[in-house]
Design a protein around this motif. Sequence first.
Motif, PDB file in Angstrom:
ATOM      1  N   GLY A  22       0.790  -1.225   0.000  1.00 32.52           N
ATOM      2  CA  GLY A  22       0.000   0.000   0.000  1.00 32.52           C
ATOM      3  C   GLY A  22       0.821   1.273   0.000  1.00 32.52           C
ATOM      4  N   ILE A  23       2.067   1.205   0.477  1.00 32.57           N
ATOM      5  CA  ILE A  23       2.864   2.429   0.626  1.00 32.57           C
ATOM      6  C   ILE A  23       3.086   3.142  -0.716  1.00 32.57           C
ATOM      7  CG2 ILE A  23       5.157   3.320   1.211  1.00 32.57           C
ATOM      8  CD1 ILE A  23       5.213   1.241   3.494  1.00 32.57           C
ATOM      9  N   PRO A  24       3.671   2.508  -1.730  1.00 34.55           N
ATOM     10  CA  PRO A  24       3.870   3.250  -2.985  1.00 34.55           C
ATOM     11  C   PRO A  24       2.560   3.639  -3.663  1.00 34.55           C
ATOM     12  CG  PRO A  24       4.512   0.936  -3.231  1.00 34.55           C
ATOM     13  CD  PRO A  24       4.280   1.161  -1.787  1.00 34.55           C
ATOM     14  N   HIS A  25       1.530   2.787  -3.518  1.00 37.07           N
ATOM     15  CA  HIS A  25       0.235   3.150  -4.106  1.00 37.07           C
ATOM     16  C   HIS A  25      -0.316   4.414  -3.449  1.00 37.07           C
ATOM     17  CE1 HIS A  25      -0.804  -0.132  -6.893  1.00 37.07           C
ATOM     18  NE2 HIS A  25      -0.002  -0.869  -6.142  1.00 37.07           N
ATOM     19  N   ARG A  26      -0.171   4.516  -2.140  1.00 42.74           N
ATOM     20  CA  ARG A  26      -0.690   5.681  -1.440  1.00 42.74           C
ATOM     21  C   ARG A  26       0.155   6.924  -1.694  1.00 42.74           C
ATOM     22  NH1 ARG A  26      -5.189   8.130   0.393  1.00 42.74           N
ATOM     23  NH2 ARG A  26      -4.673   9.612   2.045  1.00 42.74           N
ATOM     24  N   ILE A  27       1.466   6.825  -1.480  1.00 43.88           N
ATOM     25  CA  ILE A  27       2.324   8.009  -1.560  1.00 43.88           C
ATOM     26  C   ILE A  27       2.410   8.529  -2.998  1.00 43.88           C
ATOM     27  CG2 ILE A  27       4.631   8.928  -1.166  1.00 43.88           C
ATOM     28  CD1 ILE A  27       3.043   8.259   1.390  1.00 43.88           C
ATOM     29  N   PHE A  28       2.735   7.655  -3.936  1.00 44.53           N
ATOM     30  CA  PHE A  28       2.830   8.100  -5.326  1.00 44.53           C
ATOM     31  C   PHE A  28       1.453   8.286  -5.960  1.00 44.53           C
ATOM     32  CE2 PHE A  28       6.980   5.682  -5.045  1.00 44.53           C
ATOM     33  CZ  PHE A  28       7.779   6.819  -5.032  1.00 44.53           C
ATOM     34  N   GLY A  29       0.516   7.443  -5.536  1.00 44.30           N
ATOM     35  CA  GLY A  29      -0.801   7.445  -6.187  1.00 44.30           C
ATOM     36  C   GLY A  29      -1.612   8.703  -5.981  1.00 44.30           C
ATOM     37  N   ILE A  30      -1.387   9.413  -4.859  1.00 45.72           N
ATOM     38  CA  ILE A  30      -2.187  10.620  -4.616  1.00 45.72           C
ATOM     39  C   ILE A  30      -1.436  11.898  -4.960  1.00 45.72           C
ATOM     40  CG2 ILE A  30      -3.499   9.468  -2.798  1.00 45.72           C
ATOM     41  CD1 ILE A  30      -1.955  11.144  -0.752  1.00 45.72           C
ATOM     42  N   ALA A  31      -0.192  11.782  -5.442  1.00 38.54           N
ATOM     43  CA  ALA A  31       0.583  12.977  -5.790  1.00 38.54           C
ATOM     44  C   ALA A  31      -0.007  13.635  -7.034  1.00 38.54           C
ATOM     45  CB  ALA A  31       2.042  12.603  -6.021  1.00 38.54           C
ATOM     46  N   ARG A  32      -0.185  14.943  -6.965  1.00 39.36           N
ATOM     47  CA  ARG A  32      -0.778  15.702  -8.062  1.00 39.36           C
ATOM     48  C   ARG A  32       0.053  16.939  -8.365  1.00 39.36           C
ATOM     49  NH1 ARG A  32      -3.099  11.605  -8.068  1.00 39.36           N
ATOM     50  NH2 ARG A  32      -5.347  11.160  -8.209  1.00 39.36           N
ATOM     51  N   ASP A  33      -0.018  17.393  -9.624  1.00 41.50           N
ATOM     52  CA  ASP A  33       0.647  18.640  -9.975  1.00 41.50           C
ATOM     53  C   ASP A  33      -0.283  19.816  -9.682  1.00 41.50           C
ATOM     54  OD1 ASP A  33      -1.227  18.771 -12.020  1.00 41.50           O
ATOM     55  OD2 ASP A  33       0.211  18.312 -13.626  1.00 41.50           O
ATOM     56  N   ALA A  34       0.138  21.023 -10.075  1.00 41.99           N
ATOM     57  CA  ALA A  34      -0.646  22.223  -9.756  1.00 41.99           C
ATOM     58  C   ALA A  34      -2.020  22.207 -10.407  1.00 41.99           C
ATOM     59  CB  ALA A  34       0.122  23.476 -10.187  1.00 41.99           C
ATOM     60  N   ALA A  35      -2.153  21.493 -11.527  1.00 44.15           N
ATOM     61  CA  ALA A  35      -3.443  21.378 -12.201  1.00 44.15           C
ATOM     62  C   ALA A  35      -4.231  20.153 -11.723  1.00 44.15           C
ATOM     63  CB  ALA A  35      -3.243  21.318 -13.716  1.00 44.15           C
ATOM     64  N   HIS A  36      -3.766  19.543 -10.668  1.00 51.60           N
ATOM     65  CA  HIS A  36      -4.395  18.375 -10.062  1.00 51.60           C
ATOM     66  C   HIS A  36      -4.367  17.146 -10.975  1.00 51.60           C
ATOM     67  CE1 HIS A  36      -6.388  16.855  -6.526  1.00 51.60           C
ATOM     68  NE2 HIS A  36      -7.288  16.233  -7.268  1.00 51.60           N
ATOM     69  N   ARG A  37      -3.362  17.097 -11.829  1.00 54.37           N
ATOM     70  CA  ARG A  37      -3.175  15.911 -12.666  1.00 54.37           C
ATOM     71  C   ARG A  37      -2.260  14.927 -11.938  1.00 54.37           C
ATOM     72  NH1 ARG A  37      -2.455  20.130 -16.979  1.00 54.37           N
ATOM     73  NH2 ARG A  37      -0.348  20.219 -16.114  1.00 54.37           N
ATOM     74  N   PRO A  38      -2.514  13.626 -12.051  1.00 55.50           N
ATOM     75  CA  PRO A  38      -1.661  12.644 -11.372  1.00 55.50           C
ATOM     76  C   PRO A  38      -0.227  12.689 -11.900  1.00 55.50           C
ATOM     77  CG  PRO A  38      -3.205  11.550 -12.855  1.00 55.50           C
ATOM     78  CD  PRO A  38      -3.622  12.982 -12.791  1.00 55.50           C
ATOM     79  N   LEU A  39       0.710  12.632 -10.994  1.00 52.72           N
ATOM     80  CA  LEU A  39       2.122  12.651 -11.363  1.00 52.72           C
ATOM     81  C   LEU A  39       2.677  11.253 -11.604  1.00 52.72           C
ATOM     82  CD1 LEU A  39       3.305  15.349  -8.806  1.00 52.72           C
ATOM     83  CD2 LEU A  39       3.168  15.612 -11.293  1.00 52.72           C
TER      84      LEU A  39
END
Length: 330
Positions: A22-39
């Motif tokens: 769950g760790i990489p899914h949570r940490i990377f999965g919710i990261a967004r740029d300024a336009a709220h697009r997934p990183l």
Amino acid sequence: MAPAPHRVAVLIRPGFIPFELGIPHRIFGIARDAAHRPLYEVVTCTPGGPGLVRSDSDVLVQVEHGPEALETAGTVVVPASHTSGPDGADDGLTDEVAAALARIRPGTRLMSICTGAFVLAEAGLLDGRPATTHWSESDRFRRRYPRVRLDPDVLYTDDGDVLTSAGVASGVDLCLHVLGRDHGAAVAQDVARRTVVPPHRDGGQAQYIRHPVPATDPDAGDGPGTAATRAWALDRLDEPLTLAALARHAAMSVRTFTRRFRDETGESPAQWLTQQRVERARTLLETTDLSLEQVARRCGFGTAQSMRAHVQAALGVTPSAYRRTFRRAA
């Protein structure tokens, strides 16, 4: 046009720990740029192809991707597995896992969580590099992979394209570190706040490791040992225990006592005393409301400043920070 999200493939094996998955899914999965697009795009894959994979508990996960997912990943994360080796130890590389790793493109970033470092080490990917793993497995790791520059005290290591983390939750620290490296502190701090974890933890693994005094001595050869003197010293840690006083209690010359002490403990008397005083300080910081000056005097450090220097050197955190983390509720 916005760039495609960076692809992270999490390679799991039977006996994986659900929390680590769950760790990489949570940490990377919710990261967004300024336009709220997934990183990032995070996918789970297995060496043997799609299907059900059993964790180290009663949780089974239906994985949709096989090892081919590794061919298109920009980052590959290898969590631990608790059932791949004897006694549940993670012994790293099987032929199937080796074949899966062979699919990874040159230049792909590799990350391990906990004893997932055994997989990278077994594949030769950590030779000559700094690495860490769970503190309880560090001795076995060092014996097995002497060419790896193991640091068992840190929460994670970063050697550019190869990164490793210590036990379980330190995978969070590593993923947040990578997130900050990729996209800056503001993005990492935002994810940390949303996950309700600190963006950075003080210290390393050393603060979680206990060093108990052996109840009995290993074979120390002929002649009297130092166990009785060590027990005597433990009752007097608040006193100025000199080498001469210890040798006198053991009825030995200083030279003989020092040699015998090192033979039995692997440490000098001074090193052993400092370790035991740090252990006493840890107990008092966890279980009492004594001031730092009082704790320092009871442990034989004399002053809070002296105790701070020794505790920080041994544990990587100050006495105050250690107390905030481990103070037991009354």
